[in-house]
Write a protein that holds these residues in place. Structure first.
Motif, PDB file in Angstrom:
ATOM      1  N   PHE A  10       0.666  -0.914   0.107  1.00 17.93           N
ATOM      2  CA  PHE A  10      -0.059  -0.059  -0.061  1.00 17.93           C
ATOM      3  C   PHE A  10       0.948   1.213  -0.084  1.00 17.93           C
ATOM      4  O   PHE A  10       1.817   1.272   0.775  1.00 17.93           O
ATOM      5  N   LEU A  11       0.681   2.234  -1.009  1.00 14.55           N
ATOM      6  CA  LEU A  11       1.313   3.445  -0.743  1.00 14.55           C
ATOM      7  C   LEU A  11       0.483   4.503   0.081  1.00 14.55           C
ATOM      8  O   LEU A  11      -0.515   4.822  -0.477  1.00 14.55           O
ATOM      9  N   SER A  12       1.092   4.825   1.193  1.00 14.67           N
ATOM     10  CA  SER A  12       0.471   5.899   1.918  1.00 14.67           C
ATOM     11  C   SER A  12       1.029   7.263   1.395  1.00 14.67           C
ATOM     12  O   SER A  12       2.369   7.645   1.446  1.00 14.67           O
ATOM     13  N   GLU A  13       0.166   8.053   1.091  1.00 12.76           N
ATOM     14  CA  GLU A  13       0.579   9.506   0.472  1.00 12.76           C
ATOM     15  C   GLU A  13       0.346  10.547   1.608  1.00 12.76           C
ATOM     16  O   GLU A  13       1.205  11.742   1.522  1.00 12.76           O
ATOM     17  N   VAL A  14      -0.163  10.412   2.801  1.00 11.25           N
ATOM     18  CA  VAL A  14      -0.114  11.386   3.770  1.00 11.25           C
ATOM     19  C   VAL A  14       0.043  10.633   5.148  1.00 11.25           C
ATOM     20  O   VAL A  14      -0.268   9.506   5.393  1.00 11.25           O
ATOM     21  N   LEU A  15       0.718  11.574   6.048  1.00 10.28           N
ATOM     22  CA  LEU A  15       0.673  10.803   7.639  1.00 10.28           C
ATOM     23  C   LEU A  15      -0.422  11.580   8.201  1.00 10.28           C
ATOM     24  O   LEU A  15      -0.570  12.520   8.639  1.00 10.28           O
ATOM     25  N   THR A  16      -1.320  10.618   8.554  1.00  8.59           N
ATOM     26  CA  THR A  16      -2.395  11.069   9.441  1.00  8.59           C
ATOM     27  C   THR A  16      -1.830  11.217  11.131  1.00  8.59           C
ATOM     28  O   THR A  16      -1.042  10.411  11.507  1.00  8.59           O
ATOM     29  N   LEU A  17      -2.421  12.177  11.733  1.00 10.32           N
ATOM     30  CA  LEU A  17      -1.678  12.684  12.975  1.00 10.32           C
ATOM     31  C   LEU A  17      -2.663  12.009  13.968  1.00 10.32           C
ATOM     32  O   LEU A  17      -3.803  11.967  13.927  1.00 10.32           O
ATOM     33  N   GLY A  18      -2.037  11.684  15.173  1.00  5.84           N
ATOM     34  CA  GLY A  18      -2.393  11.453  16.447  1.00  5.84           C
ATOM     35  C   GLY A  18      -1.713  11.501  17.511  1.00  5.84           C
ATOM     36  O   GLY A  18      -0.431  11.886  17.374  1.00  5.84           O
ATOM     37  N   PHE A  19      -2.063  11.246  18.704  1.00 13.79           N
ATOM     38  CA  PHE A  19      -1.520  11.269  19.977  1.00 13.79           C
ATOM     39  C   PHE A  19      -1.661   9.762  20.576  1.00 13.79           C
ATOM     40  O   PHE A  19      -2.648   9.049  20.631  1.00 13.79           O
ATOM     41  N   ALA A  20      -0.520   9.460  21.268  1.00 11.36           N
ATOM     42  CA  ALA A  20      -0.875   8.296  22.362  1.00 11.36           C
ATOM     43  C   ALA A  20      -1.585   8.477  23.568  1.00 11.36           C
ATOM     44  O   ALA A  20      -1.417   9.436  24.144  1.00 11.36           O
ATOM     45  N   ASP A  21      -2.579   7.476  23.597  1.00  4.02           N
ATOM     46  CA  ASP A  21      -3.318   7.781  24.723  1.00  4.02           C
ATOM     47  C   ASP A  21      -2.434   7.028  26.153  1.00  4.02           C
ATOM     48  O   ASP A  21      -1.287   6.418  25.840  1.00  4.02           O
ATOM     49  N   GLY A  22      -3.125   6.911  26.983  1.00  3.98           N
ATOM     50  CA  GLY A  22      -2.303   6.387  28.349  1.00  3.98           C
ATOM     51  C   GLY A  22      -1.724   4.942  28.196  1.00  3.98           C
ATOM     52  O   GLY A  22      -1.104   4.497  28.929  1.00  3.98           O
ATOM     53  N   GLN A  23      -2.454   4.133  27.200  1.00  3.74           N
ATOM     54  CA  GLN A  23      -1.944   2.747  27.018  1.00  3.74           C
ATOM     55  C   GLN A  23      -0.909   2.726  25.869  1.00  3.74           C
ATOM     56  O   GLN A  23      -0.547   1.647  25.378  1.00  3.74           O
TER      57      GLN A  23
END
Length: 123
Positions: A91-104
């Motif tokens: 799979f060619l990923s064209e963008v980096l989807t952003l997020g944060f790590a939760d407590g786990q």
């Protein structure tokens, strides 16, 4: 430079505002989400609409712990749109989807708290 996902990690080195402007972070709406069982780490394949100027882009996102594929279509997310595409398995990923790590340590998506136009840039 190694970036840590830990909440108590020290801040990254200082950068200038011009460096920040080089990272093009836009909002888009997830159109489709499907499992990506071939990925080494559990992930979904996303198709995200960033509006008429940017169009639709694909992203591989490791968000399976906090989201089901049925939760994602229609949700707005933030993504870096100007990194080079990255091959994730077949799979060619064209963008980096952003997020944060939760407590786990599982990823929680980064998104606006009110609807904004697709393609709007973070500043």
């Amino acid at each position: 430079m190694h970036l840590s996902h830990e909440p108590d990690a020290p801040p990254a080195e200082l950068i200038g505002f011009d460096d920040f402007l080089k990272v093009d972070i836009r909002v888009g709406t997830i159109l489709t989400a499907e499992p990506y069982p071939e990925a080494r780490k559990p992930a979904y394949k996303l198709l995200i609409d960033f509006g008429p100027a940017i169009g639709k882009r694909k992203s591989s996102a490791q968000i399976t712990e906090n989201y089901s594929v049925n939760d994602l279509p229609g949700r707005q997310v933030a993504a870096v749109i100007n990194f080079p595409p990255r091959q994730i398995g077949k799979f060619l990923s064209e963008v980096l989807t952003l997020g944060f790590a939760d407590g786990q340590g599982a990823v929680t998506l980064f998104s606006p708290d009110k609807p904004v136009p697709n393609g709007a840039r973070l500043f």
